[in-house]
Write a protein that holds these residues in place. Structure first.
Motif, PDB file in Angstrom:
ATOM      1  N   ASN A   2       5.467  -0.108  13.167  1.00 40.47           N
ATOM      2  CA  ASN A   2       4.921   1.504  12.395  1.00 40.47           C
ATOM      3  C   ASN A   2       5.187   0.589  11.166  1.00 40.47           C
ATOM      4  O   ASN A   2       5.799   0.980  10.690  1.00 40.47           O
ATOM      5  N   ARG A   4       3.311   2.258   7.271  1.00 46.64           N
ATOM      6  CA  ARG A   4       2.190   3.733   6.852  1.00 46.64           C
ATOM      7  C   ARG A   4       2.490   3.338   5.126  1.00 46.64           C
ATOM      8  O   ARG A   4       3.520   2.839   4.593  1.00 46.64           O
ATOM      9  N   THR A   6       0.483   4.105   1.107  1.00 48.28           N
ATOM     10  CA  THR A   6       0.573   5.433   0.543  1.00 48.28           C
ATOM     11  C   THR A   6       0.648   4.710  -0.924  1.00 48.28           C
ATOM     12  O   THR A   6       1.365   3.817  -1.652  1.00 48.28           O
TER      13      THR A   6
END
Length: 168
Positions: A2, A4, A6
């Motif tokens: 996973n 992510r 930003t």
């Protein structure tokens, strides 16, 4: 895995990665080319336990190494022939796997899988060479074992991975 991403205004970008083994790594890429890599505690993904900073050139060199451009591993088959199909493998025991909180003897690794556990790197970094059947297996331990490829795969799938029993 996973990942992510930003945006960090005025700084650059941040990438948070959670691996299959539940390891958390954060990579911050600064606008000036610096890269910071943070590794987090297995039990507390808010607690950074180590970090390293690379400049742009170092980062690109590391990316090449990780990507296999600097070194391509030799074919394992050539090593297996020398040891008559015996290979050595290591695997980090996943939380929720069947082996967690069992002893090596209770898991019956040698008899069920025809595999020998030759060492354990405990989660707290203690090393155990030639662990006996009374040695407990804990989530986060890295087992070093030897056997034939098909036996090792079966052991990992059925006993050491979170998806033991073939669940996906």
């Amino acid at each position: 895995m996973n990942i992510r991403e930003t945006e960090l205004p005025g700084i650059g970008k941040k990438y948070e990665l959670i691996t299959k083994n539940n390891d958390k790594v954060v990579i911050v890429i600064h606008d000036d080319g610096r890269r910071e890599v943070y590794h987090f505690d297995d039990d507390d993904h808010e607690e950074s336990i180590s970090s390293v900073t690379f400049n742009d050139l170092e980062s690109r060199q590391i990316a090449g190494i990780l990507g296999g451009m600097a070194y391509k591993p030799k074919a394992l088959e050539t090593i297996e022939v020398a040891f008559n199909d015996l290979i050595i493998e290591w695997y980090k025991v996943e939380a929720g796997s069947k082996a967690v909180n069992q002893t090596i003897g209770e898991a019956d690794i040698r008899n069920k899988y025809d595999v020998n556990v030759i060492a354990i790197m405990k989660k707290n970094a203690d090393k155990m060479l030639s662990p006996g059947p009374e040695t407990f297996i804990e989530a986060g331990d890295t087992l070093v074992f030897s056997g034939e490829r098909h036996s090792l795969k079966k052991l990992i799938l059925e006993l050491l991975s979170r998806n033991a029993g073939g669940e996906t």
